[in-house]
Design a protein around this motif. Structure first.
Motif, PDB file in Angstrom:
ATOM      1  N   THR A 130     -16.985 -28.108  10.389  1.00 55.75           N
ATOM      2  CA  THR A 130     -15.978 -27.910  11.429  1.00 55.75           C
ATOM      3  C   THR A 130     -15.395 -26.500  11.397  1.00 55.75           C
ATOM      4  N   SER A 133     -16.935 -24.249  13.847  1.00 56.13           N
ATOM      5  CA  SER A 133     -16.644 -24.537  15.255  1.00 56.13           C
ATOM      6  C   SER A 133     -15.264 -24.040  15.666  1.00 56.13           C
ATOM      7  N   CYS A 134     -14.443 -23.625  14.691  1.00 56.77           N
ATOM      8  CA  CYS A 134     -13.117 -23.090  15.005  1.00 56.77           C
ATOM      9  C   CYS A 134     -13.162 -21.605  15.348  1.00 56.77           C
ATOM     10  N   CYS A 144     -10.847 -26.086  17.850  1.00 55.73           N
ATOM     11  CA  CYS A 144     -10.871 -27.249  16.952  1.00 55.73           C
ATOM     12  C   CYS A 144      -9.823 -28.280  17.350  1.00 55.73           C
ATOM     13  N   ASP A 208      -5.293 -23.207  14.946  1.00 57.70           N
ATOM     14  CA  ASP A 208      -6.452 -23.846  14.325  1.00 57.70           C
ATOM     15  C   ASP A 208      -6.489 -23.586  12.820  1.00 57.70           C
ATOM     16  N   LEU A 212      -6.613 -26.420   9.994  1.00 61.58           N
ATOM     17  CA  LEU A 212      -7.640 -26.484   8.954  1.00 61.58           C
ATOM     18  C   LEU A 212      -7.010 -26.562   7.564  1.00 61.58           C
TER      19      LEU A 212
END
Length: 292
Positions: A130, A133-134, A144, A208, A212
């Motif tokens: 992930t 994808s941020c 995200c 984001d 995270l």
């Protein structure tokens, strides 16, 4: 399946960098050590990758924390099964990697194994994937959060909860195969903190980046619960790595950012993974948990 053993007599015999670990112990207290886990256990490396224990495609570092621990304890028998990209499934099933196949990691366990380190779960929850994808070129964008928090439901939080029983089963699987083993469950370093990030050095927007950071805490908290539920020993590398995240300058950061270049050691690096300083910290943490 055939089992393989490796004998560790000293750090020099392994070519291991022991910059962060104590000298070898005259009385190791352990006879057979097996290291299990994913890329953060393998301390995935491009410049120090070795195929001594696993296929080269696992990106296992010759200076990973398990090798440092094995050398510092002078453990007579050591096997390092760690492999980049591993999930809990790869503990009992083979893992296909570039340039080979890593056998099920549990194949390295025996009834006489008396020390096991395990770091797993990040790939089961898909948190590692992930992060990529941020990435964004727009500091106001939140790819995200937009994709993973919908109508107040945080899919990553659900993923982490869903991974919990698989990690519990992993610890139980170790104990079934190696009932004498002292099992240490290792958490993940603070690769990203809570609060604003460092856009554009790491091209993830502040919202984001904060998200995270909070998901990483959730993941490590889940691992602590697993340790409590299974009787494994929890090794907290997160709290003791504050101030060494991927936003920090070279020489201070223990986890690399996006730019695939490291100064420790110099050369190309695996983004968002521990560098040698991070591996050294992990080794010190494990040794401290063992009272060394």
């Amino acid at each position: 399946m055939r089992r393989t053993s490796r004998v560790v007599v000293a750090g020099a015999a392994l070519g291991v960098v022991l910059s962060g670990a104590p000298a070898a112990s005259a009385d190791p207290g352990f006879g057979e050590y097996v290291a299990l886990g994913d890329s953060w256990a393998a301390d995935a490396s491009l410049t120090q990758a070795t195929d001594e224990f696993v296929p080269l495609g696992c990106a296992q570092s010759r200076g990973d924390y398990a090798k440092q621990v094995a050398a510092a304890l002078a453990v007579p028998v050591f096997r390092d099964a760690t492999c980049g990209g591993a999930t809990t499934k790869n503990l009992t099933a083979p893992q296909s990697v570039p340039q080979g196949l890593n056998p099920p990691q549990f194949d390295r366990l025996t009834p006489t194994t008396d020390l096991v380190t395990l770091e797993i779960g990040g790939n089961d929850a898909a948190l590692a994937a992930t992060v990529q994808s941020c990435l964004t070129t727009d500091p106001a964008a939140t790819p995200c959060l937009d994709a993973l928090v919908v109508d107040g439901v945080d899919q990553m939080s659900l993923n982490i909860l869903a991974a919990e029983p698989t990690v519990i089963a992993a610890v139980q699987g170790v104990r079934e195969r190696s009932p004498r083993a002292r099992i240490l469950l290792i958490d993940y370093l603070q690769g990203v903190g809570i609060g604003p990030g460092c856009f554009p050095t790491v091209p993830i927007s502040d919202p984001d980046a904060d998200w995270l950071g909070r998901k990483l805490i959730e993941l490590d908290t889940m691992l602590a619960r697993v340790a409590d539920a299974t009787g494994a020993e929890f090794v907290d590398t997160y709290r003791t790595s504050a101030g060494h995240d991927g936003c920090q300058p070279p020489g201070t950061r223990w986890v690399e950012g996006l730019v695939p270049w490291s100064t420790t050691p110099p050369g190309p690096a695996v983004p968002f993974h521990p560098n040698q300083l991070g591996a050294d910290h992990q080794a010190r943490s494990v040794l401290a948990a063992l009272g060394r």
